[in-house]
Scaffold this active site. Structure first.
Site: not given
Ligand code: NAD
Ligand code: UD1
Length: 337
Positions: A124, A148, A152
């Site tokens: 991330s 978190y 990572k």
């Molecule tokens: P998500 O929660 O939708 O998907 C994660 C999946 O992993 C879920 O289906 C959950 O049931 C499964 N899971 C969790 N723990 C488990 C375990 N111990 N064994 C088996 N399955 C398990 O999340 P996502 O948004 O699809 O994210 C996927 C990956 O990308 C994650 O590692 C997350 O940290 C990373 N990531 C997500 C974002 C984002 O904004 N969505 C940003 C950066 C990184």
């Molecule tokens: C957040 C996480 C980051 C994670 C990412 C993806 C935090 C501090 N950071 O990032 O670690 O990798 O999600 O899951 O939680 N905002 C509003 N109102 C809301 C929600 C968000 O104003 O109700 C603003 C936030 O202040 C930010 C932007 O929207 O400026 C994006 O927020 P968000 O979607 O939560 O993502 P990140 O903060 O970038």
């Protein structure tokens, strides 16, 4: 080519499964369904007209993971499984380290036992902490401010040490910026539990009438309109980034790190306005205090992925909001509909 996808029923995993199936890969998904529904994989099969194998299980169960890996001939593992809510990670740090770090170590032990040496990991942009400069390149300093983010960073370290110790490994660290939107079919999308923490899911729930208004966390940041700026990337572009990384790095020993972002930042108010247009309805908002831990601005320099993987994000803000709205309006209650 057969792949193991951990966490494949989740938001990013399900979208990646669609693209992988369409590209002809054979998939086995393992997920404990702690943050997803089985229905997402049924929809993946509906979209693609192809089958995948689903195993309900936990990556922390090393002996079952070893049996699973030994029972197939996987070329690579794409590792999405983990917990991802930043606020929750500060309340439940042990849980986060257990699933994210312990879970990855368990997976690696099983991969070693089955002699599968290609891994693509969901990292991330959070590993860049509060960046000194934007756009952010892969060589920017790394830091974390919550469990978190630490989880990572720790996994990145474990994977880097592993690769340095044994040159059979191909380890790819994909640092995602802010994934949003949904598949254009409207059949799969993000289905958060409870009140969303992230901006786009929150805005969509205001648009559908589940939440009354958006709370904008601060309008006094040093940005164009004072609200936070992020690099939002369409989840289908992100999914395609995994295909590009897989094609290039499968069996290519080394540690490969790429930013997956668009290279462009949008503010909270710009995102709100774009979603208002896509949904053709007002998104009321009020400005409230900054959210603790938030940074002002963060966007990627994605040029390395372009150079090495020939990948770049092609979907714009309109695609992100229109596709996100299609999913939300078709399925106001996510996969429960
Ligand atoms: P998500 O929660 O939708 O998907 C994660 C999946 O992993 C879920 O289906 C959950 O049931 C499964 N899971 C969790 N723990 C488990 C375990 N111990 N064994 C088996 N399955 C398990 O999340 P996502 O948004 O699809 O994210 C996927 C990956 O990308 C994650 O590692 C997350 O940290 C990373 N990531 C997500 C974002 C984002 O904004 N969505 C940003 C950066 C990184
Ligand atoms: C957040 C996480 C980051 C994670 C990412 C993806 C935090 C501090 N950071 O990032 O670690 O990798 O999600 O899951 O939680 N905002 C509003 N109102 C809301 C929600 C968000 O104003 O109700 C603003 C936030 O202040 C930010 C932007 O929207 O400026 C994006 O927020 P968000 O979607 O939560 O993502 P990140 O903060 O970038």
């Amino acid at each position: 080519m057969k792949l193991l996808i951990t966490g494949g029923a989740g938001y990013i995993g399900s979208h990646t499964c669609v693209e992988l199936l369409e590209a002809g890969y054979e998939l086995v998904v393992i997920d404990n369904l702690s943050n997803s529904k089985r229905a997402s994989l049924d929809r993946v099969m509906e979209i693609t007209g192809q089958r995948l194998t689903f195993v309900e299980g936990d990556i922390r169960d090393t002996s079952s993971m070893t049996s699973l890996l030994k029972a197939h001939s996987f070329e690579a593992v794409i590792h999405f499984a983990g917990l991802k809510a930043v606020g929750e990670s500060s309340r439940l740090p042990v849980n986060y380290y257990d699933h994210n770090v312990g879970g990855t170590i368990s997976l690696l032990k099983a991969m070693q036992a089955a002699e599968v040496y290609t891994l693509i990991f969901s990292s991330s942009a959070t590993v860049y902490g509060d960046p000194e400069t934007v756009p952010i390149t892969e060589s920017a300093p790394l830091s974390a401010t919550n469990p978190y983010g630490w989880s990572k960073l720790m996994v990145e370290q474990v994977l880097s040490d592993l690769q340095a110790s044994d040159d059979r490994w191909s380890v790819t660290l994909l640092r995602y910026f802010n994934p949003v939107g949904a598949h254009q079919s409207g059949l799969i999308g993000e289905d958060p539990n409870g009140i969303p923490n992230n901006l786009l899911p929150y805005i969509s729930q205001v648009a559908i009438g589940k939440l009354s208004h958006l709370r904008v966390f601060g309008d006094d940041y040093p940005t164009l309109d004072g609200t936070g700026v992020r690099d939002y990337i369409h989840v289908v572009d992100l999914a395609l980034g995994h295909l590009a990384a897989l094609k290039r790095n499968v069996h290519r020993p080394g540690r490969h790190v790429y930013n997956l972002g668009t290279g462009k930042g949008y503010s909270v108010l710009e995102m709100r306005a774009a979603f208002e247009q896509a949904a053709e309805r007002p998104i009321p908002y009020e400005v409230v205090a900054r959210r603790p831990g938030d940074i002002a601005a963060c966007w990627a320099d994605p040029s390395l992925a372009m150079q090495e993987l020939s990948w770049s994000a092609v979907r714009g803000l309109e695609d992100m909001t229109i596709d996100g709205w299609r999913w939300q309006s078709r399925s106001p209650n996510g996969y429960e509909d």
